[in-house]
Write an enzyme that holds these catalytic residues in place. Sequence first.
Site, PDB file in Angstrom:
ATOM      1  N   CYS A  30       0.820  -1.213   0.000  1.00  0.00           N
ATOM      2  CA  CYS A  30       0.000   0.000   0.000  1.00  0.00           C
ATOM      3  C   CYS A  30       0.855   1.265   0.000  1.00  0.00           C
ATOM      4  O   CYS A  30       0.390   2.330  -0.389  1.00  0.00           O
ATOM      5  CB  CYS A  30      -0.942   0.005   1.205  1.00  0.00           C
ATOM      6  SG  CYS A  30      -0.111  -0.025   2.807  1.00  0.00           S
ATOM      7  N   ALA A  82     -11.709  -9.636   5.229  1.00  0.00           N
ATOM      8  CA  ALA A  82     -11.230 -10.422   6.365  1.00  0.00           C
ATOM      9  C   ALA A  82      -9.907 -11.112   6.044  1.00  0.00           C
ATOM     10  O   ALA A  82      -9.594 -12.178   6.591  1.00  0.00           O
ATOM     11  CB  ALA A  82     -12.286 -11.454   6.777  1.00  0.00           C
ATOM     12  N   GLY A  83      -9.141 -10.499   5.159  1.00  0.00           N
ATOM     13  CA  GLY A  83      -7.812 -11.038   4.848  1.00  0.00           C
ATOM     14  C   GLY A  83      -6.806 -10.625   5.910  1.00  0.00           C
ATOM     15  O   GLY A  83      -7.179 -10.368   7.063  1.00  0.00           O
TER      16      GLY A  83
END
Length: 532
Positions: free
Chosen positions: A134, A276-277
């Site tokens: 990111c 939900a990783g």
Amino acid sequence: MVVVSCGSSNSGVLHNLSHAPSHLRIDSMPVGVRRWASVRVNPRCEVKLERNDEVGSPLLVKSSSVSALEALKISAGDRYTKERSSVMVIGLSFHTTPVDIREKLSIPEAQLTQAISELCALNHIEEAAVLSTCNRMEIYVVALSQHRGVKEVTEWMSKVSGVPVSDISRHQFLLHNRDATKHLFEVSAGLDSLILGEGQILSQVKHVVKAAQGVPGFDRKISGLFKHAITVGKRVRTETKISSGSVSVSSAAVELAQMKIPESSYDTVRVLVVGAGKMGKLVIKHLVAKGCTKMVVVNRTEAKVNAIRDEFNNVEIIYQPFSNLLPCASESDVIFTCTASETPLFLKEQVKTFPTLTSQSQRMFIDISVPRNVESHVSDLETARVYNVDDLQEVVDANKEDRSRKASEAQLIISEEVQEFEAWKDSLETVPTLKKLRAYAERIRASEFEKCIEKMGDLTKKQKVAIHGLSKGIVNKLLEGPMLHLRSDENEGRSLDEIVENMHALNRIFGLDTEISILEEKIRSKMEKAKN
């Protein structure tokens, strides 16, 4: 000798001899030409081709047979092959590149191996790895030519992302060899992160190695660099404790939201986590640590949510499928988005229809995904506030002085590790030097053996074998010392630095030009494949 005079100080385009000016002078010399000795382009645009000649028949020169332009190309090619291969990183990070460009350049996890293959198919790229997170998009390569390698990688980045080359060049950074090594070690140690000492980046470096293992192009130098970076990351964290008290992107996101919500408490707000990783699980973990006891989690499958729910028995975690994303968001006060979706999950027109909140004036989106999950125009709405990874600096300043001191300690460790890795990398070059030295000696031995046999006349097979064995034995004995000093042997007590020094000395003494010839062969091979 062939002399081409353009009659001007301007060293512009050189013409073929068949189109040369009338004052062109061609001097003929006796021939029996063996090789071109040199090609020189002087400041007055003269091209002189000198030969090592033997006396023979007169030289018959046709003006169309030699091209001055081709001579110039030969000269350029000679300079070209003398360029050393190098490890490079071409990257864009949160330091200089806004998230709206980073998200376009990001490479999804499933496409990492394809990216390596495409990069290594470029003419001047031999090995490659991609670190896409990111906060950064960094491409590490072994380039057969620095300038051409950067150009090819930048154009590839533009092609796969749609971002113009000019925009990439404006924001990218470029580091070579030792500097590239140092940078990756700092990244792995968490020294180049938005949050100093954060631990997630080390896991991401590990993932690159795991995903690329066995992929053609993730070869000895680049894989060795990344594996060593993992070792450095672990060592820095163990010896400096730089991660203690520091925060990750996910924990900073949770803390930022807490700073912005009424009464700074998760007891009074409705929380939605999308995804939900790995990142989603970390967000949930930090929410629980901050006192959040109830939340809704939207995910494509329920299995991951069930596993998280089992880990936090005292927290109410409600699963919802992606088909219920918008209804769940419309009923939430704080929404954390952390999925790998390549397209926005929330658009301005959708959020505009959400009901007005009673608990607070604006609905809060904390988007820590790259590419972003929340369209940038959502922030134009008076009813919504949007924060992304570039907005987390507000949380990062805590404990900054302590972590800066630990970072100074980490730099000492990194300097040691860079020295060790660079010595190891240089030691890899001894293998082609060994081969080249033996081939050099073998050419001399074979030539002298043939001369000896020819002079001695009729010899029996046994006599020839004996002379051949004698010549081989002499060469082997002479090579024994140099070969020994190019190998790492703990019993001899030679350091890597000493071995590399010996290698360079042998290259100079015997004129082996090992790397030059290897580079030339590799470049020609790659260009031939590209044509086919």
